[in-house]
Design an enzyme around this catalytic site. Structure first.
Site: not given
Length: 348
Positions: A45, A126, A144
């Site tokens: 991520e 996010y 996102d």
DNA sequence: AAATCGGGGTT
DNA sequence: AACCCAGATTT
């Protein structure tokens, strides 16, 4: 809009089911999906922030092989961490991820909720939702760039958004309403995968979309969402290319620099108190909204030896060591390409 | 709210 | 050449 969002949220159970069925069939076998762990989810991520999947893949493999878990990364040397990130961009992320690993390693266990994760360095709304949902099953909806696009089209938002942040605010309630609370990680990944593979920006494949029956943008999807154009600037930058005895002169940024943290690049001509040299190359480099026109000047080593001794952020790096010296990707390529030309003109 | 941060793939 | 990507942080 031709169809109010309310009818979409009432259909949430059927929407989730159609999306899940599609995802099970079409999901890409990405390394952080195939052998999942909290650590691998976090690394993926952070690397994927504003960075495309294909770009991340080789970095992810190298990174997780070298540092398989939070504790390994926490013990790593910062210079090594920065060097391993070289070429990925947004270099602040490398230091933030290193700090995150140290913070997690100091805890009895990693956080399990989005509220816990968002407190850690490098983790915003996010990433907190992504990590907590994917690795821990926490019911937090990710929003996102992909999800913004998918939801703006589903809801039929035809207005022009002032910024991506504005669009995120508008679609977040819908994202939360649609989230499958029983399998939030898969649901979130399915929403992003749908945006990446079907609900694409330029050529949406609505005929292959598993949720098109709930979409208010059918036929007009390609023009939604719309964003106000950002002002763009152009700037000229003059750099020095100095080669002396198979070494090149580089300027290394501080480890906590806002840009190119810990990385080295060709020094600015002005920082060496030089006006101009022999122009050997002109390259363009776009950084967000600014296009830098970079002019590389060949400068004789004799003209900069004094400055190189005086300025501690200047360093001579041997050409053989360049690939391991945490040099910014474009600069590494420039030097590599130009060194032959330089050698011929400056006798080595 | 706006600016800033990289590099690369797509169109 | 323009746009944008599994955004976060600082101003």
């Amino acid at each position: 809009m031709s169809r109010p969002a309310a009818s979409l949220t009432r259909s949430a159970p059927a929407f989730r089911k159609a999306l899940a069925r599609w995802f099970a069939r079409h999901r890409r076998p990405l390394p952080w999906r195939e052998a999942p762990s909290a650590y691998r989810t976090v690394v993926s991520e952070l690397m994927l922030q504003q960075t495309q999947v294909a770009t991340v893949l080789p970095y992810f493999e190298r990174w997780t092989q070298r540092w398989p878990g939070f504790a390994d990364l926490a013990r790593a040397d910062e210079a090594e961490v920065l060097a391993a990130w070289a070429g990925l961009g947004y270099y602040r992320r490398a230091r933030l991820l290193h700090g995150l690993a140290k913070a997690v390693a100091a805890l009895p266990a990693p956080p399990t909720t989005a509220e816990g994760w968002v407190e850690l360095p490098g983790v915003g709304p996010y990433t907190a939702a992504a990590v907590s949902s994917i690795a821990f099953g926490h019911p937090a909806a990710v929003v996102d760039g992909n999800v913004v696009r998918v939801l703006a089209r589903l809801a039929g938002h035809r207005r022009t958004f002032a910024s991506t942040a504005a669009a995120v605010r508008v679609v977040t309630p819908l994202a939360a309403a649609l989230l499958d609370p029983r399998r939030p990680g898969d649901h979130n990944q399915a929403m992003m995968e749908l945006g990446a593979l079907v609900c694409r920006k330029a050529s949406p494949a609505c005929d292959r979309c598993p949720v098109s029956r709930w979409c208010a943008s059918r036929g007009a999807a390609a023009s939604i969402p719309a964003f106000a154009p950002k002002p763009r600037r152009s700037e000229q930058v003059d750099r020095a290319l100095v080669v002396d005895r198979r070494r090149v002169l580089l300027r290394r940024h501080a480890k906590d620099s806002p840009r190119l943290a810990g990385l080295a690049e060709l020094p600015l001509l002005a920082s060496l108190r030089l006006k101009a040299g022999k122009l050997v190359a002109v390259r363009k480099r776009a950084i967000t909204t600014t296009t830098y026109v970079e002019r590389l000047h060949l400068v004789p080593a004799a003209k900069v030896r004094a400055a190189a001794r005086r300025q501690p952020d200047l360093e001579w790096v041997s050409l053989a060591d360049l690939p391991f010296a945490a040099v910014s990707g474009p600069h590494l390529r420039w030097v590599t390409e130009l060194v032959g030309k330089v050698a011929g003109e400056s006798k080595g």
